[in-house]
Write a protein that holds these residues in place. Structure first.
Motif, mmCIF file in Angstrom:
data_model
loop_
_atom_site.group_PDB
_atom_site.id
_atom_site.type_symbol
_atom_site.label_atom_id
_atom_site.label_comp_id
_atom_site.label_asym_id
_atom_site.label_seq_id
_atom_site.Cartn_x
_atom_site.Cartn_y
_atom_site.Cartn_z
ATOM 1 N N MET A 1 -127.865 -47.970 69.809
ATOM 2 C CA MET A 1 -128.198 -48.675 68.601
ATOM 3 C C MET A 1 -129.326 -49.655 68.905
ATOM 4 S SD MET A 1 -124.637 -49.536 66.809
ATOM 5 C CE MET A 1 -123.270 -48.761 67.614
ATOM 6 N N THR A 2 -130.173 -49.847 67.923
ATOM 7 C CA THR A 2 -131.292 -50.759 68.114
ATOM 8 C C THR A 2 -131.171 -51.934 67.162
ATOM 9 O OG1 THR A 2 -132.643 -49.587 66.508
ATOM 10 C CG2 THR A 2 -132.831 -48.884 68.812
ATOM 11 N N ILE A 3 -131.802 -53.018 67.546
ATOM 12 C CA ILE A 3 -131.836 -54.196 66.688
ATOM 13 C C ILE A 3 -132.946 -53.976 65.669
ATOM 14 C CG2 ILE A 3 -132.209 -56.695 66.645
ATOM 15 C CD1 ILE A 3 -129.647 -55.829 68.066
ATOM 16 N N ALA A 4 -132.692 -54.362 64.434
ATOM 17 C CA ALA A 4 -133.677 -54.178 63.366
ATOM 18 C C ALA A 4 -134.972 -54.907 63.694
ATOM 19 C CB ALA A 4 -133.115 -54.668 62.039
ATOM 20 N N GLU A 95 -106.185 -44.933 57.410
ATOM 21 C CA GLU A 95 -107.298 -44.029 57.758
ATOM 22 C C GLU A 95 -108.609 -44.566 57.179
ATOM 23 O OE1 GLU A 95 -107.343 -41.318 59.714
ATOM 24 O OE2 GLU A 95 -105.185 -41.370 60.102
ATOM 25 N N SER A 96 -108.586 -44.958 55.916
ATOM 26 C CA SER A 96 -109.786 -45.512 55.272
ATOM 27 C C SER A 96 -110.230 -46.793 55.955
ATOM 28 C CB SER A 96 -109.517 -45.809 53.796
ATOM 29 O OG SER A 96 -109.280 -44.634 53.083
ATOM 30 N N CYS A 97 -109.277 -47.645 56.255
ATOM 31 C CA CYS A 97 -109.569 -48.916 56.913
ATOM 32 C C CYS A 97 -110.229 -48.676 58.265
ATOM 33 C CB CYS A 97 -108.280 -49.719 57.076
ATOM 34 S SG CYS A 97 -108.443 -51.236 58.033
ATOM 35 N N ALA A 98 -109.654 -47.792 59.061
ATOM 36 C CA ALA A 98 -110.192 -47.506 60.399
ATOM 37 C C ALA A 98 -111.642 -47.044 60.311
ATOM 38 C CB ALA A 98 -109.331 -46.464 61.104
ATOM 39 N N GLN A 99 -111.902 -46.104 59.420
ATOM 40 C CA GLN A 99 -113.275 -45.580 59.303
ATOM 41 C C GLN A 99 -114.217 -46.640 58.743
ATOM 42 O OE1 GLN A 99 -114.217 -42.450 60.527
ATOM 43 N NE2 GLN A 99 -116.129 -43.595 60.375
ATOM 44 N N ASP A 100 -113.761 -47.408 57.764
ATOM 45 C CA ASP A 100 -114.597 -48.473 57.196
ATOM 46 C C ASP A 100 -114.960 -49.518 58.256
ATOM 47 O OD1 ASP A 100 -114.412 -47.205 54.750
ATOM 48 O OD2 ASP A 100 -113.134 -48.739 53.818
ATOM 49 N N LEU A 101 -114.002 -49.868 59.109
ATOM 50 C CA LEU A 101 -114.273 -50.864 60.143
ATOM 51 C C LEU A 101 -115.268 -50.348 61.176
ATOM 52 C CD1 LEU A 101 -110.716 -52.391 60.717
ATOM 53 C CD2 LEU A 101 -112.641 -53.377 59.451
ATOM 54 N N VAL A 102 -115.134 -49.089 61.558
ATOM 55 C CA VAL A 102 -116.090 -48.508 62.509
ATOM 56 C C VAL A 102 -117.485 -48.449 61.885
ATOM 57 C CG1 VAL A 102 -116.728 -46.381 63.726
ATOM 58 C CG2 VAL A 102 -114.375 -47.222 63.829
ATOM 59 N N ASP A 103 -117.561 -48.016 60.639
ATOM 60 C CA ASP A 103 -118.859 -47.935 59.954
ATOM 61 C C ASP A 103 -119.500 -49.315 59.819
ATOM 62 O OD1 ASP A 103 -118.476 -45.211 59.715
ATOM 63 O OD2 ASP A 103 -117.899 -45.289 57.598
ATOM 64 N N ALA A 104 -118.705 -50.315 59.463
ATOM 65 C CA ALA A 104 -119.235 -51.670 59.307
ATOM 66 C C ALA A 104 -119.701 -52.229 60.649
ATOM 67 C CB ALA A 104 -118.180 -52.577 58.674
ATOM 68 N N ARG A 106 -120.842 -50.477 63.189
ATOM 69 C CA ARG A 106 -122.109 -49.802 63.512
ATOM 70 C C ARG A 106 -123.258 -50.420 62.729
ATOM 71 N NH1 ARG A 106 -121.781 -43.743 62.693
ATOM 72 N NH2 ARG A 106 -123.708 -43.800 63.898
ATOM 73 N N ALA A 107 -123.032 -50.699 61.456
ATOM 74 C CA ALA A 107 -124.075 -51.316 60.625
ATOM 75 C C ALA A 107 -124.413 -52.716 61.135
ATOM 76 C CB ALA A 107 -123.625 -51.370 59.164
ATOM 77 N N SER A 108 -123.399 -53.482 61.518
ATOM 78 C CA SER A 108 -123.638 -54.833 62.035
ATOM 79 C C SER A 108 -124.492 -54.808 63.292
ATOM 80 C CB SER A 108 -122.312 -55.536 62.340
ATOM 81 O OG SER A 108 -121.712 -55.985 61.165
ATOM 82 N N ALA A 117 -119.596 -56.568 59.512
ATOM 83 C CA ALA A 117 -118.324 -56.148 60.104
ATOM 84 C C ALA A 117 -117.226 -57.178 59.865
ATOM 85 C CB ALA A 117 -118.494 -55.900 61.603
ATOM 86 N N ILE A 118 -117.573 -58.442 59.975
ATOM 87 C CA ILE A 118 -116.574 -59.499 59.808
ATOM 88 C C ILE A 118 -116.046 -59.514 58.373
ATOM 89 C CG2 ILE A 118 -116.151 -61.981 59.943
ATOM 90 C CD1 ILE A 118 -116.525 -60.405 62.672
#
Length: 154
Positions: A1-4, A95-104, A106-108, A117-118
């Motif tokens: 992952m790279t910093i913006a 299941e939704s929570c787990a995927q949402d937390l991982v996605d958030a 990654r975005a953070s 993410a927080i």
């Protein structure tokens, strides 16, 4: 992952702190400021909020790494061990929570924005707390909003 690449990058000389301290401090409220020094290593000036956000994101990342190193069970089951409050959620919501937390997360990390993410972590934890307290979509007077529904600012 790279910093913006479009994040504000401010560099100031140490003399700016004495000559223009209010300006430098105001800038550090918005984003970290690198202060260069002739007699030592550069320092970074940032708000307490920024420092705490970064620390919380790193703590969350450490928990996610621990979860990913365990290969027993589904992602939701492994995350429920790291975040026991998830057990208050239904299996589908876990299941939704787990995927949402991982996605958030990654975005953070991709954007260097810890609040993404927080905020997701806090939102899911508060939802689990509400469910544990007996609130559900069937509770009287409780209205759940869909993600697609736009709510006006107060």
């Amino acid at each position: 992952m790279t910093i913006a690449a479009d994040l504000p990058v401010a560099t100031r000389r140490s003399s700016d702190l004495s000559k223009h301290s209010a300006e430098v401090f105001a800038e550090a409220e918005d984003h970290p400021v690198t202060v260069t020094r002739r007699d030592g290593e550069a320092l970074v000036l940032m708000s307490q909020r920024e420092a705490e956000g970064r620390a919380r994101l790193l703590n969350f990342a450490a928990q996610l790494i621990t979860v990913t190193l365990d290969d027993r069970g589904s992602l939701a089951e492994r995350m429920s061990k790291a975040f026991p409050w998830m057990l208050a959620l239904s299996p589908a919501d876990r299941e939704s929570c787990a995927q949402d937390l991982v996605d958030a997360a990654r975005a953070s990390f991709a954007t260097d924005q810890p609040h993404l993410a927080i905020a997701e972590l806090t939102s899911w934890k508060e939802t689990a707390t509400a469910v544990a307290a007996g609130l559900s979509s069937g509770s009287a007077g409780l209205e759940w909003f869909d993600d697609d529904e736009t709510v006006e600012r107060p």
